[in-house]
Design an enzyme around this catalytic site. Structure first.
Site, PDB file in Angstrom:
ATOM      1  N   TYR A 311       0.901  -1.090   0.301  1.00 35.50           N
ATOM      2  CA  TYR A 311      -0.106  -0.029   0.053  1.00 35.50           C
ATOM      3  C   TYR A 311       0.947   1.134   0.071  1.00 35.50           C
ATOM      4  CZ  TYR A 311      -3.492  -3.148   2.045  1.00 35.50           C
ATOM      5  OH  TYR A 311      -4.515  -4.022   2.365  1.00 35.50           O
ATOM      6  N   CYS A 337      13.949 -12.159  -1.025  1.00 34.57           N
ATOM      7  CA  CYS A 337      14.751 -12.271  -2.261  1.00 34.57           C
ATOM      8  C   CYS A 337      13.993 -11.411  -3.502  1.00 34.57           C
ATOM      9  CB  CYS A 337      15.366 -13.497  -2.633  1.00 34.57           C
ATOM     10  SG  CYS A 337      16.715 -13.832  -1.668  1.00 34.57           S
TER      11      CYS A 337
END
Ligand SMILES: *Cc1c(COP(=O)(O)O)cnc(C)c1O
Length: 412
Positions: A311, A337
């Protein structure tokens, strides 16, 4: 958590370091005092005869938090049958649970009805089918007032193209169904999204809800949903709950008086009640200087706190291991990752590897949105209540990652 006399401390003077020593890192910490003060503040803001605050379970669903809410006098807002069951397990009475699902099957809604909780229906097709299966079961209807609220498009759910609610333009259709199946409408509801800044947006929605409510003479409650914004950083505007309370109470009391009925006003805040109660503690794994940036890489990532990535949410970050000395500018990132940036260009007291960093506003939509991505464990949760710390969720272990997997002998 506060900075008192040059040291970060939770209620009871408990230091972040002590908690990390006892329970490990990363760690979610919640203070019940903040939940209680927010609950009391909300109740106090409304000058009405009957008010019920139904805490939105999805914000933070640890059963101890739910029990705390029950003790405070709150009901529960639930969006899945699992949340309904959690609420019942936490000791809520069925009538203190409202089930507000979106796009779930009639089967699931039927299970909730069998548990006798309040049912809030948000589309015409289900309203008709439900009336068929459960004649005379009282229902609440979720109205989409078509107003734009919410701080981010993903959390704004009341606009014209939203999948939530029954459009108020479809009211004639609702009335036909209600008439045909003699559906007892006991409540009307709206929820226009999270992070509503402008209380006028809220008031506009309320007027639409009053208008809709006018069609249902046997109403017991009007549910104004939630979306109250809390401050995430210094200078942030928050919903002026006292002003909102005053204005809505005035209109609500007028409405009740005109009908000569004592209705209950309902709200269903998540963020408002728990956001600021939570702190997420992580440890600095590496401090890494690149050509243009100094990164702090911490022992967590989007698997534990996804709001910044999902968000663009801002969470205040502090180095709680250092309260003095010079500040430097860092970009705080996770160990997952892929790019999982918690905060860009943050001023922190100079970070050494091993320092504890704290994320603020980590109560709402943080742990509940965590995952095992990268085969990492979800963190432990600690509740601080009356100055003492309690482990309310243990850290996961390697075995937890396999709990639902089944072995075949295919590849032996
Ligand atoms: C998520 C949700 C809430 C809570 O919203 P907050 O912004 O956390 O207060 C309330 N009602 C419904 C129906 C929801 O889906």
């Amino acid at each position: 958590m506060q900075l008192i006399d040059g040291a970060y401390q939770f209620d009871g003077g408990i230091s972040p370091e002590t908690l990390v020593k006892s329970y490990g890192c990363p760690l979610y910490v919640y203070e019940s005092s903040k939940i209680k003060s927010q609950y009391d503040r909300l109740i106090k803001a409304f000058d009405v005869k009957n008010i019920k605050v139904n805490y939105a379970t999805k914000a933070l669903n640890n059963i101890e938090i739910l029990k705390l809410m029950r003790q405070l006098g709150a009901g529960l807002d639930t969006v899945s049958i699992q949340e309904v069951k959690l609420g019942l397990k936490a000791g809520f009475k069925p009538e203190d649970i409202i089930y507000t699902p979106n796009c779930v099957s009639l089967e699931e809604i039927s299970l909730a009805a069998e548990k006798k909780v309040k049912i809030n229906i948000d589309n015409l097709s289900i309203l008709e089918q439900f009336a068929h299966s459960f004649p005379s079961y009282p229902v609440c209807i979720r109205i989409n007032p078509h107003i734009m609220g919410g701080g981010h498009s993903k959390i704004s759910v009341g606009h014209i193209d939203s999948k939530f609610g029954i459009s108020y333009h479809q009211l004639p259709h609702v009335l036909r169904l209600v008439d045909m199946y003699k559906i007892p409408i006991e409540g009307v509801h709206m929820h226009t999204g999270s992070d509503i800044l402008d209380i006028d947006v809220f008031l506009q929605g309320a007027e639409i809800l009053f208008e809709v409510a006018g069609h249902f003479p046997n109403l017991k409650y009007i549910d104004f949903g939630s979306g109250f914004k809390v401050p995430y950083k210094d200078g942030d505007i928050e919903t002026d709950i006292e002003e909102l309370g005053e204005k809505i109470s005035f209109r609500f009391n007028e409405f009740c008086k005109k009908r000569n009925q004592n209705l209950t006003i309902m709200f269903e805040p998540g963020k408002f009640l728990v956001s600021q109660s939570g702190t997420f503690l992580v440890s600095a794994n590496v401090v890494k200087q690149t050509t243009s940036t100094v990164f702090v890489g911490v022992d967590s990532g989007l698997n534990h706190l996804i709001r910044p990535m999902l968000y663009d949410a801002y969470h205040r970050i502090e180095n709680v291991s250092k309260v003095s000395g010079r500040k430097r500018i860092y970009t705080v990132v996770g160990y997952i990752c892929e790019t999982d940036t918690f905060g860009v260009n943050r001023q922190l007291h100079e970070v050494a590897e091993g320092d504890i960093l704290a994320f603020y506003n980590a109560g709402a939509y943080c742990f509940t949105m965590s995952s095992n991505y990268n085969s990492r464990y979800r963190p432990a949760e600690v509740l601080i209540h009356e100055g003492k710390d309690y482990l309310i969720r243990r850290r996961e272990t390697f075995d937890d990652l396999f709990q639902t997997q089944l072995s075949t002998s295919l590849f032996e």
